[in-house]
Write a protein that holds these residues in place. Structure first.
Motif, PDB file in Angstrom:
ATOM      1  N   LEU C  93       0.841  -1.195   0.000  1.00  0.00           N
ATOM      2  CA  LEU C  93       0.000   0.000   0.000  1.00  0.00           C
ATOM      3  C   LEU C  93       0.883   1.254   0.000  1.00  0.00           C
ATOM      4  O   LEU C  93       2.035   1.212   0.420  1.00  0.00           O
ATOM      5  N   SER C  94       0.307   2.359  -0.469  1.00  0.00           N
ATOM      6  CA  SER C  94       1.051   3.620  -0.480  1.00  0.00           C
ATOM      7  C   SER C  94       1.085   4.209   0.935  1.00  0.00           C
ATOM      8  O   SER C  94       0.408   3.723   1.831  1.00  0.00           O
ATOM      9  N   VAL C  95       1.883   5.250   1.091  1.00  0.00           N
ATOM     10  CA  VAL C  95       2.030   5.900   2.396  1.00  0.00           C
ATOM     11  C   VAL C  95       0.671   6.333   2.917  1.00  0.00           C
ATOM     12  O   VAL C  95       0.289   6.066   4.060  1.00  0.00           O
ATOM     13  N   CYS C  96      -0.080   6.998   2.031  1.00  0.00           N
ATOM     14  CA  CYS C  96      -1.381   7.506   2.451  1.00  0.00           C
ATOM     15  C   CYS C  96      -2.342   6.362   2.764  1.00  0.00           C
ATOM     16  O   CYS C  96      -3.113   6.430   3.724  1.00  0.00           O
ATOM     17  N   GLU C  97      -2.270   5.273   2.023  1.00  0.00           N
ATOM     18  CA  GLU C  97      -3.136   4.118   2.304  1.00  0.00           C
ATOM     19  C   GLU C  97      -2.759   3.440   3.618  1.00  0.00           C
ATOM     20  O   GLU C  97      -3.630   2.961   4.357  1.00  0.00           O
ATOM     21  N   ASN C  98      -1.459   3.416   3.913  1.00  0.00           N
ATOM     22  CA  ASN C  98      -1.012   2.890   5.206  1.00  0.00           C
ATOM     23  C   ASN C  98      -1.650   3.675   6.341  1.00  0.00           C
ATOM     24  O   ASN C  98      -2.218   3.100   7.264  1.00  0.00           O
ATOM     25  N   ILE C  99      -1.553   4.992   6.235  1.00  0.00           N
ATOM     26  CA  ILE C  99      -2.065   5.833   7.325  1.00  0.00           C
ATOM     27  C   ILE C  99      -3.576   5.709   7.406  1.00  0.00           C
ATOM     28  O   ILE C  99      -4.156   5.617   8.491  1.00  0.00           O
ATOM     29  N   ARG C 100      -4.239   5.662   6.251  1.00  0.00           N
ATOM     30  CA  ARG C 100      -5.694   5.585   6.243  1.00  0.00           C
ATOM     31  C   ARG C 100      -6.163   4.307   6.947  1.00  0.00           C
ATOM     32  O   ARG C 100      -7.125   4.302   7.705  1.00  0.00           O
ATOM     33  N   LEU C 101      -5.437   3.214   6.669  1.00  0.00           N
ATOM     34  CA  LEU C 101      -5.773   1.940   7.304  1.00  0.00           C
ATOM     35  C   LEU C 101      -5.720   2.086   8.826  1.00  0.00           C
ATOM     36  O   LEU C 101      -6.566   1.564   9.552  1.00  0.00           O
ATOM     37  N   ALA C 102      -4.712   2.816   9.299  1.00  0.00           N
ATOM     38  CA  ALA C 102      -4.556   3.004  10.739  1.00  0.00           C
ATOM     39  C   ALA C 102      -5.636   3.919  11.296  1.00  0.00           C
ATOM     40  O   ALA C 102      -6.150   3.685  12.382  1.00  0.00           O
ATOM     41  N   VAL C 103      -5.993   4.958  10.529  1.00  0.00           N
ATOM     42  CA  VAL C 103      -7.028   5.881  11.005  1.00  0.00           C
ATOM     43  C   VAL C 103      -8.376   5.163  11.075  1.00  0.00           C
ATOM     44  O   VAL C 103      -9.138   5.318  12.024  1.00  0.00           O
ATOM     45  N   LEU C 104      -8.663   4.355  10.044  1.00  0.00           N
ATOM     46  CA  LEU C 104      -9.937   3.635   9.994  1.00  0.00           C
ATOM     47  C   LEU C 104     -10.067   2.612  11.120  1.00  0.00           C
ATOM     48  O   LEU C 104     -11.179   2.273  11.529  1.00  0.00           O
ATOM     49  N   ALA C 105      -8.922   2.140  11.609  1.00  0.00           N
ATOM     50  CA  ALA C 105      -8.935   1.040  12.572  1.00  0.00           C
ATOM     51  C   ALA C 105      -9.828   1.328  13.767  1.00  0.00           C
ATOM     52  O   ALA C 105     -10.512   0.447  14.267  1.00  0.00           O
ATOM     53  N   GLN C 106      -9.818   2.575  14.212  1.00  0.00           N
ATOM     54  CA  GLN C 106     -10.546   2.888  15.432  1.00  0.00           C
ATOM     55  C   GLN C 106     -12.006   3.224  15.179  1.00  0.00           C
ATOM     56  O   GLN C 106     -12.730   3.569  16.093  1.00  0.00           O
ATOM     57  N   THR C 107     -12.438   3.161  13.933  1.00  0.00           N
ATOM     58  CA  THR C 107     -13.832   3.480  13.633  1.00  0.00           C
ATOM     59  C   THR C 107     -14.546   2.215  13.178  1.00  0.00           C
ATOM     60  O   THR C 107     -13.918   1.261  12.738  1.00  0.00           O
ATOM     61  N   ASP C 108     -15.870   2.202  13.278  1.00  0.00           N
ATOM     62  CA  ASP C 108     -16.584   1.021  12.806  1.00  0.00           C
ATOM     63  C   ASP C 108     -16.684   1.012  11.288  1.00  0.00           C
ATOM     64  O   ASP C 108     -17.206   0.090  10.698  1.00  0.00           O
ATOM     65  N   ARG C 109     -16.161   2.061  10.640  1.00  0.00           N
ATOM     66  CA  ARG C 109     -16.214   2.088   9.177  1.00  0.00           C
ATOM     67  C   ARG C 109     -15.241   1.106   8.560  1.00  0.00           C
ATOM     68  O   ARG C 109     -15.315   0.807   7.391  1.00  0.00           O
TER      69      ARG C 109
END
Lengths: 324, 289, 247
Positions: C93-109
């Motif tokens: 995954l790209s840098v931004c996709e890496n971070i997005r995965l981490a941000v999404l982790a804490q949400t039910d989305r």
């Protein structure tokens, strides 16, 4: 990878309409034989895409995908023969049945990863094959279940039956476009990215707060249900559920389609499936040894182009782009 | 219940045949980390080569001598030419490669030996039945398989545990780089083990032929049983292969005798229980990951 | 209330005791460093707290919750973030996709299966914020294997911070870095909000003395000293077993 799919989709905005048009045109342009060939090729395209969800995205290399394909087919045949051929009944039954099977098998197989997972899925698939051959009263034994009626939708006089090759072909086109769209949406979703995260680095994903087991199970069930549904279509196409649909060779062939096309790209495995079916059809008119040729092709890809056709194209393109 | 004793003997026969198959498979995995999906193909190939030798010479014992040489040589050739290229490229590539080889082998064998069930007679010296006090009778050939299987299990144990070669192989199972660092040509050891494993597979195919007959599909029938044996017994462990094979063999035979439609289900059940309770197998040491 | 309370924690591997009856109390907002020679059991202790290993004996409490039996993802969802000693990212995954995965982790989305991943405006805002904070904005679409080592380490910490953890476990954040990279990472960590509790394993003493409020010294799996940096530096025990090796 998934955003590059989205990027490619934006770049080729005419690709989808062109594909739909081409699929609609097939019966007008080509003969009955080609329409049948296209029908099975499309069915296998979705089957390969569903396996790609496991192999290319989640990193779960299953060598037992035929279990769901074949099982879905048997459920469809049994329901159609004993209850009704109404797809609005049959397909939900098939989906529920394969989902249940996937939960049971996944509960065991997902306790392992890597080659162990591959071995277990292979073993489960062959066990189902053995059951289908031996449990004659229900499965028809090695003859399978013949006399599957034509599927239809609707009630009484308001129903529409998919008799004839062309009508059935259009049914498959609709199903394939719907399921293909579904799978492509899935891999571009947060869930799909989490699956890639599992393939790349499951431990890290868990440390971010993802319950990776549930994601793997969900992917396994999704892939199983899609495989079961196209397995049902395949049985309706042949009007016959055969134990061969559960055989390891089918699992191997689908895996081969995924690898040849390019795992982790969705459209690559679909392309791989179509090419493999065309190859088989073309080569088998010249020689009975198409399985050997297919095996050789597979070995060649594994050794020299493990990224598949899509991988080769990408590498070419990147090389072209790199400053000389 | 008068059926039970002969069934137990049959279970022992199948168990020891499975041990012969699984031992090679498990050893190859232990040393090379290669899941050889073509292992069953070598087995069926051995059976067919034996069939050809017996048909043309009428001599079972000649086949016993020729078959392991032929399958071992083919195994060696495949290891040296193809498999060796993949060791640095991860498990998946190797497994896929052996899957491709199994597809090719299945097709070529069906081409050459046909799609029918071919039965093979036991050698004349081992024909006939042995009577157990008038209670039941067992073919002498099956007793011979039990004897041979136990003998081979003992011999493999002695070689692995008591000789320098065995020590090298065992060390290689633990840590290949370590062995290489000791100045031993690990490539040769690996090739040798692969050849030995495939020779053993071929021989067990021949020995199984009078019991199971030969047919397309036998390759994967036995491969699946071997997979189950190593899952149950534990990967890379000779002891695990032995007890796993006996357990699976017994289950299969008893299952077939009492619940013919669901014999595979009984095996599935055993495998499921082991996976749930002890995922690394009964005698395995490493995690199933 | 303590952010982290570890009591009598023991972990054996076969006959080897890697961590022996370790107790730690880390206050809310405290920055605690764990130091000790190689093989002292630091990483084992760390993995016990993060849930990768389960203890042979002892309990781990996070705020008011006994988390001893919790899986790593459950601990993460409670607000415990961690980084890894060896860079541990998502290479396809790209840098931004890496971070997005981490941000999404804490949400039910994270479980949404039919919505495009970049559809949530608040998630994208947070991703952009992290990209800016860690000076990775110009690398957003780069695949992570093309990043420099220093950038990978920065991304590593960005992932751990994405879910706004209240307890952050940092396993040798400056391992293998150049002096320039070390000081920039140290600056990033020092600049974290003070309410984030830190537990840091670190070999670089300069980094330790810059960051830590308190230090625990581990030796042969046991805590042999604990105190402020000055107290620990002057502790004769520590001088003996830790610094004494050099002299």
């Amino acid at each position: 990878m998934t955003t590059s799919v989205a990027r490619a989709a934006r770049r080729n905005r005419w690709a989808v309409p062109a594909l739909v048009l081409a699929l609609v045109a097939v019966p007008f342009v080509l003969g009955t034989f080609e329409v049948s060939l296209a029908t099975t090729a499309l069915i296998f395209a979705v089957l390969a895409m569903s396996l790609d969800l496991l192999v290319g995205y989640t990193g779960l290399v299953s060598l037992g995908h035929a279990a769901f394909f074949g099982f879905g087919g048997y459920v469809a045949a049994y329901t159609a023969i004993h209850l009704t051929g109404n797809l609005l009944v049959v397909l939900p039954v098939v989906a529920a049945g394969t989902a249940l099977l996937a939960v049971v098998l996944g509960f065991l197989a997902l306790r392992t990863t890597g080659v162990y997972f591959l071995m277990l899925t292979l073993a489960f698939g062959q066990m189902l094959f053995g059951l289908a051959v031996k449990w004659t009263p229900v499965t028809g034994g090695s003859d399978g279940l013949a006399g599957v009626p034509a599927p239809f939708v609707g009630i009484g006089p308001m129903s529409y039956a998919f008799t004839g090759r062309v009508r059935f072909y259009y049914l498959v086109v609709v199903a394939v476009l719907a399921l293909g769209w579904f799978l492509i949406r899935v891999v571009g979703s947060p869930f799909g990215h989490a699956l890639v995260g599992i393939k790349d680095n499951e431990e890290r994903l868990a440390s971010l707060g993802y319950d990776t087991w549930r994601y793997k199970m969900a992917a396994y069930v999704l892939a199983g249900v899609v495989a079961g549904v196209v397995g049902a279509l395949f049985v309706f196409f042949n009007r016959h559920a055969a134990p061969e649909n559960l055989f390891w060779v089918v699992s191997g062939e689908v895996l081969l389609m995924v690898i040849i096309g390019g795992a982790g790209t969705m459209y690559g495995p679909a392309l791989g499936a179509v090419l493999v079916r065309l190859f088989e059809s073309y080569v088998s008119s010249y020689t009975d040894r198409w399985q050997t040729l297919l095996g050789l092709l597979f070995v060649a890809f594994v050794l020299f182009a493990p990224g598949g056709i899509v991988g080769v194209i990408r590498r070419r393109r990147n090389r072209g782009r790199a400053p000389g | 219940m008068d059926q039970l004793l002969p069934q137990l003997v049959n279970g022992l026969v199948l168990g020891l045949l499975l041990f012969l198959i699984a031992a090679g498979f498990s050893l190859i995995f232990g040393l090379m980390d290669v899941i050889n999906l073509a292992h069953g193909s070598f087995l069926l190939f051995g059976g067919y080569v034996g069939l050809t030798v017996i048909r043309s010479t009428g001599n079972f014992w000649l086949a016993v001598a020729v078959v392991p040489l032929v399958t071992g040589a083919v195994g060696l050739a495949i290891e040296v030419t193809v498999l060796r290229r993949t060791y640095t490229r991860g498990h998946l590539i190797q497994v896929l490669l052996t899957l491709g080889l199994a597809l090719i082998a299945a097709d070529l064998m069906r081409w050459n030996w046909g799609a029918y069930v071919e039965s093979v007679d036991a050698p004349a010296a081992l024909a006939g039945l042995v009577d157990f006090g008038g209670v039941f009778q067992v073919p002498l050939y099956r007793l011979a398989i039990i004897g041979f299987g136990l003998l081979l299990a003992g011999a493999m144990w002695v070689v692995l545990e008591r000789t320098r070669l065995g020590a090298i192989v065992r060390a290689g199972v633990q840590d290949r780089e370590m062995v290489a660092a000791l100045g031993i040509d690990i490539d040769k050891v690996v090739a040798g083990v692969f050849a030995l494993g495939t020779a053993l597979a071929g021989l067990s195919g021949l020995l199984a032929a009078p019991v199971t007959s030969l047919y397309p599909g036998l390759d994967f029938d036995f491969l699946i049983l071997a997979l189950v044996v190593v899952v149950v017994g534990g990967m890379g462990s000779l002891k695990g292969a032995f007890w796993g094979a006996l357990l699976v063999g017994m289950t299969d035979v008893l299952g077939k005798a009492y619940f013919p439609e669901f014999s595979l289900f009984a095996i599935f059940l055993i495998m499921a229980i082991v996976l749930l309770v002890r995922p690394q197998g009964l005698f395995g040491t490493r995690e199933a990951t | 209330m303590d952010a982290l309370r570890v009591e009598g924690l023991t972990r054996r591997f076969g006959g080897v005791v890697a961590v022996h009856r370790v107790s730690l109390d880390v206050a809310e907002g405290e920055r605690r460093a764990i130091i000790g020679p190689n093989g002292a059991g630091k990483t084992t202790l760390f993995n016990l707290v993060a849930g990768k290993l389960s203890p042979s004996e002892g309990t781990i409490r996070y705020r008011d919750t006994d988390i001893t039996g919790f899986a790593p993802h459950q601990r993460a969802r409670l607000g415990i973030g961690r980084t890894f000693q060896r860079t541990n990212l998502f290479p396809s995954l790209s840098v931004c996709e890496n971070i997005r995965l981490a941000v999404l982790a804490q949400t039910d989305r994270a479980r949404r299966i039919l919505v495009p991943v970049e559809r949530f405006a608040d998630v994208e805002d947070r991703v952009d914020e992290l990209l800016d904070d860690f000076a990775l904005a110009h690398r957003a679409t780069t695949e992570v294997h093309e990043l420099s080592y220093g950038e990978q380490r920065q991304l590593e910490i960005a992932l751990a911070l994405a879910g706004r953890p209240s307890l952050l476990l940092l396993d040798e954040p400056t391992a293998g870095m150049s002096p320039a990279e070390t000081s920039s990472i140290t600056e990033i960590i020092a600049g974290l909000p003070r309410e984030v509790t830190l537990l840091v394993i670190e070999h670089d003493m300069e980094v330790v003395f810059t960051l830590a409020d308190r230090i625990s010294v581990l030796h042969h799996g046991e805590v042999i000293a604990e105190g402020t940096p000055v107290e620990v530096r002057d502790d004769p025990n520590v001088v003996e077993v830790y610094f004494g090796g050099a002299g």
